[in-house]
Design a protein around this motif. Structure first.
Motif, PDB file in Angstrom:
ATOM      1  N   GLU A 125      -0.228  12.641 -12.677  1.00 40.04           N
ATOM      2  CA  GLU A 125       0.560  11.949 -13.665  1.00 40.04           C
ATOM      3  C   GLU A 125       0.580  10.391 -13.510  1.00 40.04           C
ATOM      4  OE1 GLU A 125       4.023  13.864 -15.228  1.00 40.04           O
ATOM      5  OE2 GLU A 125       3.005  15.997 -14.328  1.00 40.04           O
ATOM      6  N   ARG A 126       0.951  10.245 -11.985  1.00 43.49           N
ATOM      7  CA  ARG A 126       1.220   8.518 -11.839  1.00 43.49           C
ATOM      8  C   ARG A 126       0.027   7.421 -11.578  1.00 43.49           C
ATOM      9  NH1 ARG A 126       5.205   6.593 -14.636  1.00 43.49           N
ATOM     10  NH2 ARG A 126       5.973   5.339 -12.932  1.00 43.49           N
ATOM     11  N   CYS A 127      -0.999   8.074 -11.023  1.00 44.30           N
ATOM     12  CA  CYS A 127      -1.980   6.858  -9.803  1.00 44.30           C
ATOM     13  C   CYS A 127      -2.216   6.627 -10.830  1.00 44.30           C
ATOM     14  CB  CYS A 127      -2.143   7.361  -8.626  1.00 44.30           C
ATOM     15  SG  CYS A 127      -3.063   5.814  -7.964  1.00 44.30           S
ATOM     16  N   PRO A 128      -2.841   5.101 -11.433  1.00 41.30           N
ATOM     17  CA  PRO A 128      -3.504   5.020 -12.685  1.00 41.30           C
ATOM     18  C   PRO A 128      -4.471   4.590 -11.875  1.00 41.30           C
ATOM     19  CG  PRO A 128      -2.389   2.954 -11.685  1.00 41.30           C
ATOM     20  CD  PRO A 128      -2.277   4.046 -11.567  1.00 41.30           C
ATOM     21  N   VAL A 129      -4.951   4.994 -10.577  1.00 40.41           N
ATOM     22  CA  VAL A 129      -6.369   4.865  -9.989  1.00 40.41           C
ATOM     23  C   VAL A 129      -7.023   5.539  -9.027  1.00 40.41           C
ATOM     24  CG1 VAL A 129      -6.295   2.206 -10.345  1.00 40.41           C
ATOM     25  CG2 VAL A 129      -5.528   3.060  -7.395  1.00 40.41           C
ATOM     26  N   LYS A 130      -6.654   6.999  -9.431  1.00 43.94           N
ATOM     27  CA  LYS A 130      -7.213   8.495  -8.866  1.00 43.94           C
ATOM     28  C   LYS A 130      -7.093   7.719  -7.207  1.00 43.94           C
ATOM     29  CE  LYS A 130      -9.019  10.167 -12.424  1.00 43.94           C
ATOM     30  NZ  LYS A 130      -7.715  10.558 -12.690  1.00 43.94           N
ATOM     31  N   ALA A 131      -6.027   7.088  -6.504  1.00 38.31           N
ATOM     32  CA  ALA A 131      -6.377   6.323  -5.418  1.00 38.31           C
ATOM     33  C   ALA A 131      -5.546   8.096  -4.101  1.00 38.31           C
ATOM     34  CB  ALA A 131      -5.309   5.469  -4.776  1.00 38.31           C
ATOM     35  N   ILE A 132      -4.599   9.059  -4.976  1.00 39.04           N
ATOM     36  CA  ILE A 132      -4.494  10.184  -4.736  1.00 39.04           C
ATOM     37  C   ILE A 132      -5.290  11.591  -5.130  1.00 39.04           C
ATOM     38  CG2 ILE A 132      -2.192  11.411  -4.650  1.00 39.04           C
ATOM     39  CD1 ILE A 132      -0.489   8.729  -4.934  1.00 39.04           C
ATOM     40  N   ALA A 133      -5.389  12.071  -3.752  1.00 34.12           N
ATOM     41  CA  ALA A 133      -5.458  13.321  -3.671  1.00 34.12           C
ATOM     42  C   ALA A 133      -5.057  14.794  -3.500  1.00 34.12           C
ATOM     43  CB  ALA A 133      -7.078  13.974  -3.871  1.00 34.12           C
ATOM     44  N   LEU A 160       1.118  -1.444  -0.332  1.00 37.23           N
ATOM     45  CA  LEU A 160       0.060  -0.763   0.413  1.00 37.23           C
ATOM     46  C   LEU A 160       0.934   0.959   0.024  1.00 37.23           C
ATOM     47  CD1 LEU A 160      -3.195   0.406   0.452  1.00 37.23           C
ATOM     48  CD2 LEU A 160      -2.697   0.971   2.971  1.00 37.23           C
ATOM     49  N   ALA A 161       0.700   2.375  -0.559  1.00 39.24           N
ATOM     50  CA  ALA A 161       1.555   3.442  -0.474  1.00 39.24           C
ATOM     51  C   ALA A 161       1.573   3.850   0.561  1.00 39.24           C
ATOM     52  CB  ALA A 161       0.771   4.684  -1.692  1.00 39.24           C
ATOM     53  N   GLY A 162       3.209   4.787   1.105  1.00 41.32           N
ATOM     54  CA  GLY A 162       2.568   5.385   2.369  1.00 41.32           C
ATOM     55  C   GLY A 162       2.671   6.702   1.656  1.00 41.32           C
ATOM     56  N   LYS A 190      -8.481   2.656  -2.669  1.00 38.09           N
ATOM     57  CA  LYS A 190      -8.103   2.486  -3.612  1.00 38.09           C
ATOM     58  C   LYS A 190      -6.917   2.169  -3.928  1.00 38.09           C
ATOM     59  CE  LYS A 190     -11.423   6.048  -5.842  1.00 38.09           C
ATOM     60  NZ  LYS A 190     -11.546   7.584  -6.231  1.00 38.09           N
ATOM     61  N   CYS A 191      -5.969   2.236  -3.602  1.00 35.08           N
ATOM     62  CA  CYS A 191      -4.640   2.236  -3.769  1.00 35.08           C
ATOM     63  C   CYS A 191      -4.813   0.390  -4.297  1.00 35.08           C
ATOM     64  CB  CYS A 191      -3.959   2.064  -2.913  1.00 35.08           C
ATOM     65  SG  CYS A 191      -2.270   2.062  -3.105  1.00 35.08           S
ATOM     66  N   ILE A 192      -4.126   0.158  -5.364  1.00 37.73           N
ATOM     67  CA  ILE A 192      -3.594  -1.640  -5.480  1.00 37.73           C
ATOM     68  C   ILE A 192      -2.398  -1.936  -5.508  1.00 37.73           C
ATOM     69  CG2 ILE A 192      -5.411  -1.902  -7.026  1.00 37.73           C
ATOM     70  CD1 ILE A 192      -3.694  -0.398  -9.502  1.00 37.73           C
ATOM     71  N   GLY A 193      -1.523  -0.589  -4.636  1.00 38.79           N
ATOM     72  CA  GLY A 193      -0.310  -1.044  -4.592  1.00 38.79           C
ATOM     73  C   GLY A 193       0.868  -1.260  -5.241  1.00 38.79           C
ATOM     74  N   CYS A 194       0.552  -0.735  -6.818  1.00 41.76           N
ATOM     75  CA  CYS A 194       1.571  -0.681  -7.674  1.00 41.76           C
ATOM     76  C   CYS A 194       2.914  -0.230  -7.919  1.00 41.76           C
ATOM     77  CB  CYS A 194       0.794  -0.167  -8.885  1.00 41.76           C
ATOM     78  SG  CYS A 194       0.235   1.286  -9.285  1.00 41.76           S
ATOM     79  N   GLY A 195       2.942   0.217  -6.967  1.00 36.67           N
ATOM     80  CA  GLY A 195       3.920   1.918  -7.338  1.00 36.67           C
ATOM     81  C   GLY A 195       4.332   2.758  -7.665  1.00 36.67           C
ATOM     82  N   LEU A 196       3.851   2.329  -8.556  1.00 33.67           N
ATOM     83  CA  LEU A 196       4.384   4.066  -9.554  1.00 33.67           C
ATOM     84  C   LEU A 196       4.134   5.075  -9.760  1.00 33.67           C
ATOM     85  CD1 LEU A 196       1.944   2.549 -12.539  1.00 33.67           C
ATOM     86  CD2 LEU A 196       4.607   2.690 -12.405  1.00 33.67           C
ATOM     87  N   CYS A 197       3.642   5.577  -8.133  1.00 33.33           N
ATOM     88  CA  CYS A 197       3.804   7.257  -7.680  1.00 33.33           C
ATOM     89  C   CYS A 197       4.936   6.908  -7.101  1.00 33.33           C
ATOM     90  CB  CYS A 197       2.687   7.050  -6.553  1.00 33.33           C
ATOM     91  SG  CYS A 197       2.371   5.722  -5.764  1.00 33.33           S
ATOM     92  N   VAL A 198       5.897   5.857  -6.621  1.00 32.42           N
ATOM     93  CA  VAL A 198       6.782   6.045  -5.992  1.00 32.42           C
ATOM     94  C   VAL A 198       8.221   6.632  -6.225  1.00 32.42           C
ATOM     95  CG1 VAL A 198       8.857   4.540  -4.457  1.00 32.42           C
ATOM     96  CG2 VAL A 198       6.333   3.740  -4.346  1.00 32.42           C
TER      97      VAL A 198
HETATM   98  S1  SF4 Z   1       1.023   2.196  -4.994  1.00 35.50           S
HETATM   99 FE1  SF4 Z   1      -0.099   2.635  -7.565  1.00 35.50          FE
HETATM  100  S2  SF4 Z   1      -2.603   2.338  -6.778  1.00 35.50           S
HETATM  101 FE2  SF4 Z   1      -1.008   2.984  -4.682  1.00 35.50          FE
HETATM  102  S3  SF4 Z   1      -1.545   5.440  -4.608  1.00 35.50           S
HETATM  103 FE3  SF4 Z   1       0.461   4.638  -6.060  1.00 35.50          FE
HETATM  104  S4  SF4 Z   1       0.358   4.578  -8.081  1.00 35.50           S
HETATM  105 FE4  SF4 Z   1      -1.571   4.626  -6.623  1.00 35.50          FE
END
Ligand code: SF4
Ligand code: SF4
Length: 355
Positions: free
Chosen positions: A285-293, A268-270, A305-313
């Motif tokens: 630009e990064r979160c594909p599921v709009k889990a960050i506002a 999960l993103a922290g 909503k976070c799917i734990g993809c790590g794309l935001c990191v």
């Molecule tokens: S880990 Fe993925 S789903 Fe979760 S906040 Fe980051 S980009 Fe979005």
């Protein structure tokens, strides 16, 4: 009964499902013209020998072989060579009948018509069928750069590729090819072992090395695509690299709001609010599921909503985001066979309780 209606019923008997619809009958009419639909009706989801199919069809083996080989070349049925000769089987709707013919390619007009039909069929019928799979068919493989402690070996895509895959292929993404809603790359679909052998043999995808496959993971992460693999632990059937706008399967989550339709990663993103400079890259630009506002110029996570993809990191300029272990996590089944059997059993139970 019309032959294509019979074929729809046969395909619906696979755990993936193929619900009845006008559009699906039209799809089957395009993919299985007269002469081929009769042959498809003699097949099942288990491989059958050429000689047995020819006998059932009442035609010489050479003629059956010519028809079946033509179908396998188009990607409408599955085939492989065994010590006992050629064998053939039906393909499920996903992955298979939707992807392979489009990945193989066809004339532009037919592709456009087929693409429109699959789009309508998926959005109206197939999305609901696939999203209710329990456990989900696919799971998120997090970006490795973002992974922290307690790494689960079956979540490390590059290791699965290195240690579990005998053959690998790369093909075009059928969803972005037909939907064309974004400019993300299309040479992104990876398949492995039996699926790869078939796709390479039939010119549906090209053979690539382990290093090339790992390069695909890197460039798709840079492009902001999410890796989803089959939801089993022991090996990989495929890795699709998903965008939220075109990809059929991912849209169960992003457009149709089926929260259980994708196996989330164990992360999960922290976000460390005091490290955030308010640039908005993660949210916009990064979160594909709009889990960050962005709230008062600080990134805030909706953990449901976070799917734990790590794309935001990796793109956070201040390193304010890291992946943390989530408390509730649904482990995938060990094998693909267990996944298929469990989905099928749960689906039949649900259908029985609805009656
Ligand atoms: S880990 Fe993925 S789903 Fe979760 S906040 Fe980051 S980009 Fe979005
Ligand atoms: S990318 Fe990092 S710094 Fe920018 S808004 Fe997101 S958390 Fe804050």
């Amino acid at each position: 009964m019309h032959l294509h209606h019979k074929l729809q019923e046969l395909l619906h008997n696979n755990p993936v499902g193929a619900p009845k619809s006008e559009e699906f009958i039209e799809i089957l009419e395009i993919l299985f013209p007269p002469g081929e639909v009769e042959m498809a009706l003699l097949l099942s989801f288990s491989f059958k020998k050429l000689g047995d199919i020819a006998k059932e069809a009442g035609i010489p083996e050479e003629e059956a072989s010519r028809i079946l080989e033509g179908m396998a070349d188009k990607g409408t049925i599955l085939s492989k060579k065994t010590g006992d000769g050629r064998v053939y089987a039906l393909l499920p709707n996903y992955p298979g009948l939707f992807e392979y013919p489009i990945m193989k390619g066809m004339d532009a007009e037919t592709q456009k018509r087929l693409g429109n039909l699959w789009h309508t069929y998926y959005m109206k019928d197939m999305v609901h069928e696939l999203a209710l799979a329990d456990p989900p068919w696919k799971r998120v493989l997090p970006t490795e750069e973002a992974m922290t402690d307690e790494v689960l070996p079956y979540e490390v895509a590059s290791e699965l590729i290195r240690t579990k895959s005998k053959s690998i292929c790369l093909g075009i993404c059928p969803c972005r090819t037909i939907e064309q809603k974004c400019d993300k790359p299309t040479d992104t679909c990876l398949a492995f072992d039996g699926a790869a052998d078939f796709m390479i043999e039939r010119g549906i995808a090209k053979k690539i090395t382990v290093e090339e496959a790992i390069e695909v993971l890197k460039r798709t992460e840079e492009a902001g695509l999410v890796h989803l693999g089959s939801n089993n632990k022991n090996n990989l059937l495929f890795i699709c690299n998903y965008c939220p706008c075109c990809c059929h399967i991912f849209r169960q989550y992003t457009e149709f709001n089926y929260p259980q339709s994708i196996g989330k990663s164990s992360y999960l993103a922290g976000i460390q609010a005091d490290e955030c400079n308010g640039c908005g890259i993660c949210a916009e630009e990064r979160c594909p599921v709009k889990a960050i506002a962005m709230l008062n110029d600080v990134a805030a996570l909706d953990s449901a909503k976070c799917i734990g993809c790590g794309l935001c990191v990796s793109t956070c300029p201040t390193k304010a985001i890291s992946l943390l272990k989530r408390e509730e996590y649904q482990e995938p089944p060990d094998t693909l066979n267990q996944l298929v059997q469990t989905v099928w059993k749960n689906k039949q139970e649900k259908n029985r309780s609805r009656r």
